[in-house]
Design a protein around this motif. Structure first.
Motif, PDB file in Angstrom:
ATOM      1  N   PHE A 303       0.857  -1.181   0.000  1.00 50.63           N
ATOM      2  CA  PHE A 303       0.000   0.000   0.000  1.00 50.63           C
ATOM      3  C   PHE A 303       0.898   1.237   0.000  1.00 50.63           C
ATOM      4  O   PHE A 303       1.654   1.469   0.945  1.00 50.63           O
ATOM      5  N   ILE A 304       0.812   2.011  -1.073  1.00 48.59           N
ATOM      6  CA  ILE A 304       1.696   3.155  -1.279  1.00 48.59           C
ATOM      7  C   ILE A 304       0.915   4.443  -1.083  1.00 48.59           C
ATOM      8  O   ILE A 304      -0.083   4.691  -1.774  1.00 48.59           O
ATOM      9  N   PHE A 305       1.357   5.280  -0.148  1.00 52.33           N
ATOM     10  CA  PHE A 305       0.734   6.578   0.072  1.00 52.33           C
ATOM     11  C   PHE A 305       1.488   7.701  -0.633  1.00 52.33           C
ATOM     12  O   PHE A 305       0.886   8.694  -1.016  1.00 52.33           O
ATOM     13  N   ASP A 306       2.803   7.559  -0.768  1.00 53.27           N
ATOM     14  CA  ASP A 306       3.628   8.701  -1.137  1.00 53.27           C
ATOM     15  C   ASP A 306       4.103   8.714  -2.585  1.00 53.27           C
ATOM     16  O   ASP A 306       4.202   9.777  -3.189  1.00 53.27           O
ATOM     17  N   GLU A 307       4.423   7.564  -3.141  1.00 53.51           N
ATOM     18  CA  GLU A 307       5.105   7.515  -4.434  1.00 53.51           C
ATOM     19  C   GLU A 307       4.149   7.142  -5.553  1.00 53.51           C
ATOM     20  O   GLU A 307       3.238   6.328  -5.367  1.00 53.51           O
ATOM     21  N   GLU A 308       4.368   7.720  -6.721  1.00 49.94           N
ATOM     22  CA  GLU A 308       3.572   7.384  -7.900  1.00 49.94           C
ATOM     23  C   GLU A 308       3.979   6.006  -8.394  1.00 49.94           C
ATOM     24  O   GLU A 308       5.168   5.683  -8.462  1.00 49.94           O
ATOM     25  N   LEU A 309       3.004   5.163  -8.715  1.00 53.26           N
ATOM     26  CA  LEU A 309       3.291   3.769  -9.037  1.00 53.26           C
ATOM     27  C   LEU A 309       4.197   3.614 -10.247  1.00 53.26           C
ATOM     28  O   LEU A 309       5.074   2.749 -10.269  1.00 53.26           O
ATOM     29  N   GLY A 310       3.999   4.439 -11.273  1.00 57.74           N
ATOM     30  CA  GLY A 310       4.842   4.346 -12.471  1.00 57.74           C
ATOM     31  C   GLY A 310       6.304   4.546 -12.149  1.00 57.74           C
ATOM     32  O   GLY A 310       7.182   3.830 -12.650  1.00 57.74           O
ATOM     33  N   LEU A 311       6.600   5.521 -11.301  1.00 59.06           N
ATOM     34  CA  LEU A 311       7.981   5.780 -10.900  1.00 59.06           C
ATOM     35  C   LEU A 311       8.528   4.627 -10.074  1.00 59.06           C
ATOM     36  O   LEU A 311       9.694   4.221 -10.240  1.00 59.06           O
ATOM     37  N   LEU A 312       7.713   4.077  -9.180  1.00 58.82           N
ATOM     38  CA  LEU A 312       8.146   2.944  -8.362  1.00 58.82           C
ATOM     39  C   LEU A 312       8.464   1.741  -9.238  1.00 58.82           C
ATOM     40  O   LEU A 312       9.491   1.080  -9.058  1.00 58.82           O
ATOM     41  N   PHE A 313       7.588   1.435 -10.198  1.00 59.39           N
ATOM     42  CA  PHE A 313       7.827   0.315 -11.109  1.00 59.39           C
ATOM     43  C   PHE A 313       9.133   0.512 -11.878  1.00 59.39           C
ATOM     44  O   PHE A 313       9.910  -0.430 -12.054  1.00 59.39           O
ATOM     45  N   SER A 314       9.360   1.735 -12.316  1.00 61.64           N
ATOM     46  CA  SER A 314      10.545   2.019 -13.138  1.00 61.64           C
ATOM     47  C   SER A 314      11.838   1.840 -12.358  1.00 61.64           C
ATOM     48  O   SER A 314      12.773   1.172 -12.812  1.00 61.64           O
ATOM     49  N   ARG A 315      11.905   2.407 -11.166  1.00 60.44           N
ATOM     50  CA  ARG A 315      13.175   2.372 -10.431  1.00 60.44           C
ATOM     51  C   ARG A 315      13.471   0.994  -9.841  1.00 60.44           C
ATOM     52  O   ARG A 315      14.625   0.604  -9.742  1.00 60.44           O
ATOM     53  N   THR A 316      12.416   0.249  -9.448  1.00 60.77           N
ATOM     54  CA  THR A 316      12.675  -1.094  -8.923  1.00 60.77           C
ATOM     55  C   THR A 316      13.029  -2.067 -10.040  1.00 60.77           C
ATOM     56  O   THR A 316      13.797  -3.013  -9.822  1.00 60.77           O
ATOM     57  N   LYS A 317      12.493  -1.836 -11.227  1.00 64.87           N
ATOM     58  CA  LYS A 317      12.819  -2.716 -12.366  1.00 64.87           C
ATOM     59  C   LYS A 317      14.282  -2.593 -12.739  1.00 64.87           C
ATOM     60  O   LYS A 317      14.935  -3.580 -13.120  1.00 64.87           O
ATOM     61  N   GLU A 318      14.822  -1.389 -12.599  1.00 66.42           N
ATOM     62  CA  GLU A 318      16.247  -1.180 -12.888  1.00 66.42           C
ATOM     63  C   GLU A 318      17.130  -1.941 -11.912  1.00 66.42           C
ATOM     64  O   GLU A 318      18.288  -2.229 -12.215  1.00 66.42           O
ATOM     65  N   MET A 319      16.604  -2.272 -10.748  1.00 72.59           N
ATOM     66  CA  MET A 319      17.358  -3.012  -9.744  1.00 72.59           C
ATOM     67  C   MET A 319      17.061  -4.506  -9.788  1.00 72.59           C
ATOM     68  O   MET A 319      17.493  -5.256  -8.908  1.00 72.59           O
ATOM     69  N   GLY A 320      16.294  -4.919 -10.768  1.00 74.46           N
ATOM     70  CA  GLY A 320      16.034  -6.348 -10.932  1.00 74.46           C
ATOM     71  C   GLY A 320      14.764  -6.857 -10.298  1.00 74.46           C
ATOM     72  O   GLY A 320      14.522  -8.068 -10.273  1.00 74.46           O
ATOM     73  N   LEU A 321      13.922  -5.951  -9.773  1.00 76.37           N
ATOM     74  CA  LEU A 321      12.658  -6.356  -9.164  1.00 76.37           C
ATOM     75  C   LEU A 321      11.512  -5.773  -9.988  1.00 76.37           C
ATOM     76  O   LEU A 321      11.235  -4.577  -9.927  1.00 76.37           O
ATOM     77  N   ASP A 322      10.859  -6.624 -10.776  1.00 76.61           N
ATOM     78  CA  ASP A 322       9.790  -6.174 -11.668  1.00 76.61           C
ATOM     79  C   ASP A 322       8.443  -6.301 -10.953  1.00 76.61           C
ATOM     80  O   ASP A 322       7.741  -7.313 -11.056  1.00 76.61           O
TER      81      ASP A 322
END
Length: 502
Positions: A303-322
């Protein structure tokens, strides 16, 4: 075939029957009160349509709204009343509207009140309903003109309805100047609705059962919303009512140095607080446990209150977590929440639904700062969080909550202190060494076992999180500006090696 033989008449309102211990006792008169716009008519229609669905005869007597308005209101929720509910629109007799027919020896209110009561009783005798709604008492109160006459009128109506074993719901919009509590002492139960207007965001609605004779009920305030389809109530969460059996095992994060810091991992059915300034990677540490849960074959809810989901998906995917791919595969539930539009009760219900229906064993709440925005006061936040964490612990779920502190280094403050609620507290810090900003992690509390009392440096790189060896040559790291107390050359070599490994 009706269900009239059962002791309770279900209201048809999601969550309200739970608060009322099954519904409204049949054969009694109840009061539903609240200011205009609080949801009384919607609840009343749901109550009648629920009765109609099981074959009961239902009657809606309206003194304030027209039949067309009631039907339109039901249609706005996707419900067609049709001939399921008999609607009796009570209007003044034509003789009372004709100036030539006005009486000079009697007050017009005497005639109007008596005629109104007579018409109500006639409609009841004609339909012989199992369920009745009278909307609203404010019209009858105005006709009565005095508290004594009003009380007598309500008592007369109560005795009349009690002889027929009908379940009656009286609506009161509380628009009279004097807040007359006469009906409270007469009726079998009282449900109070209120609507709050915060400084920012949409209105908040909540419900409270003030009285229910001879029946235990769930006390206190309960949040509710009016959505397409009707009213949905979110009963106040009480963790003591929910308990499940599970094995308390130790769960690893998948990072060996991190698990060593945690004394082998965290216990199943416990809560973990990640606290630190912005940018220290609190969300990434929480997501590390989500990834570990997925590898174990479990599901997770985020459950995310602070971060936009698109940005979260993008930055975690770069670290190997899709995360997006895991969501599409049904392995995680991830939801972005708007604190300005969400009540605490609704949020707790969403979390419960994910644990019960989705079988989530790992729950991430990011962050408490956003959650706090949904609370009217800090004290309410503490109570809500206590019940929610206790509930999740008793379900064998692991909860990870983040708190962003004010400031970056030195003396930092938290918007609210929830450290005593969590079973494990992980502290993240910035510190400066040799002109570079570095990050340090330490475990300052763990109820469920031993843990390292060391401070480790960690790095965030393209491969995710990397933890180094314990920092034994520095003093004052948690203050942000440490003092070198060990061998300078060997300590700097250790830091450089840790940085290169990241």
């Amino acid at each position: 075939m009706t269900d009239s033989s059962s002791a309770k008449a279900k209201t048809g309102v999601e969550g309200l029957d739970d608060i009322l211990s099954g519904g409204l006792s049949r054969g009694h008169v109840f009061l539903l009160e609240g200011a205009p716009g609080s949801g009384k008519t919607t609840i009343a229609l749901q109550f009648l349509l629920e009765g109609a669905s099981i074959g009961e005869r239902c009657l809606y007597i309206t003194l304030s709204e027209t039949e067309e308005e009631l039907r339109d209101s039901a249609l706005s929720h996707g419900k067609d009343i049709g001939d399921q509910v008999e609607i009796f629109e009570l209007v003044p007799p034509e003789s009372l509207l004709d100036a030539d027919q006005q009486q000079s020896l009697l007050y017009s209110s005497d005639l109007e009140l008596g005629e109104t009561t007579k018409l109500i009783f006639e409609a009841f005798e004609r339909v012989r309903p199992h369920r009745v709604v009278i909307d609203s008492l404010s019209e009858i109160r105005l006709l009565a003109q005095s508290s004594l006459r009003y009380r007598r009128q309500i008592l007369a109506m109560k005795h009349f309805f009690s002889r027929s074993d009908a379940t009656v719901l009286l609506l009161d919009d509380m628009t009279s100047e004097a807040m007359d509590k006469t009906v409270h002492s007469v009726v079998h139960g009282v449900i109070h609705l209120e609507q709050l207007a915060p400084d920012y965001g949409s209105e908040r609605r909540r419900l409270r059962v003030l009285k229910y004779r001879g029946q235990a009920f769930r006390g206190g305030c309960h949040d509710f919303i009016i959505k397409t389809g009707g009213v949905a109530v979110f009963p106040r969460l009480r963790a003591v009512e929910h308990r499940s059996g599970f094995e308390r095992s130790s769960l690893a994060s998948g990072i060996s140095a991190f698990d060593a810091l945690l004394g082998g991992g965290i216990a199943r059915g416990s809560s973990t607080l990640l606290i630190g300034p912005a940018g220290t990677g609190k969300s990434l540490f929480a997501l590390q446990f989500v990834e570990a849960a997925i590898r174990r074959g479990e599901r997770a809810a985020i459950f995310i209150f602070d971060e936009e989901l698109g940005l979260l998906f993008s930055r975690t995917k770069e670290m190997g977590l899709d995360l997006e791919d895991l969501r599409d595969k049904g392995l995680i539930h991830i939801e972005q929440l708007d604190a300005a539009e969400l009540s605490p009760g609704e949020f707790a219900q969403r979390v419960r639904d994910r644990v019960t229906s989705f079988d989530a064993k790992t729950v991430v709440i990011d962050s408490i700062n956003g959650y706090q925005a949904a609370m009217p006061e800090e004290n309410a936040l503490i109570l809500h969080m206590h019940e929610l964490l206790q509930y999740l612990n008793r379900q064998g779920a692991n909860t990870f909550i983040t708190v962003a502190q004010h400031g970056l280094v030195g003396d930092m403050k938290s918007p609210v202190d929830v450290t005593y609620l969590a079973d494990t507290v992980i502290l993240l810090r910035y510190f400066e060494a040799e002109g570079r900003v570095r990050r340090a992690i330490s475990v300052i509390k763990k109820r469920t076992g031993q843990h390292e009392d060391t401070i480790r440096e960690y790095m965030i790189g393209s491969n995710g999180l990397t933890l180094g060896e314990p920092l034994s040559g520095f003093q004052g790291i948690l203050r942000g500006v440490p003092v070198l107390v060990g061998d300078r050359q060997s300590l700097l070599q250790t830091l450089d090696e840790d940085g290169a490994n990241s």
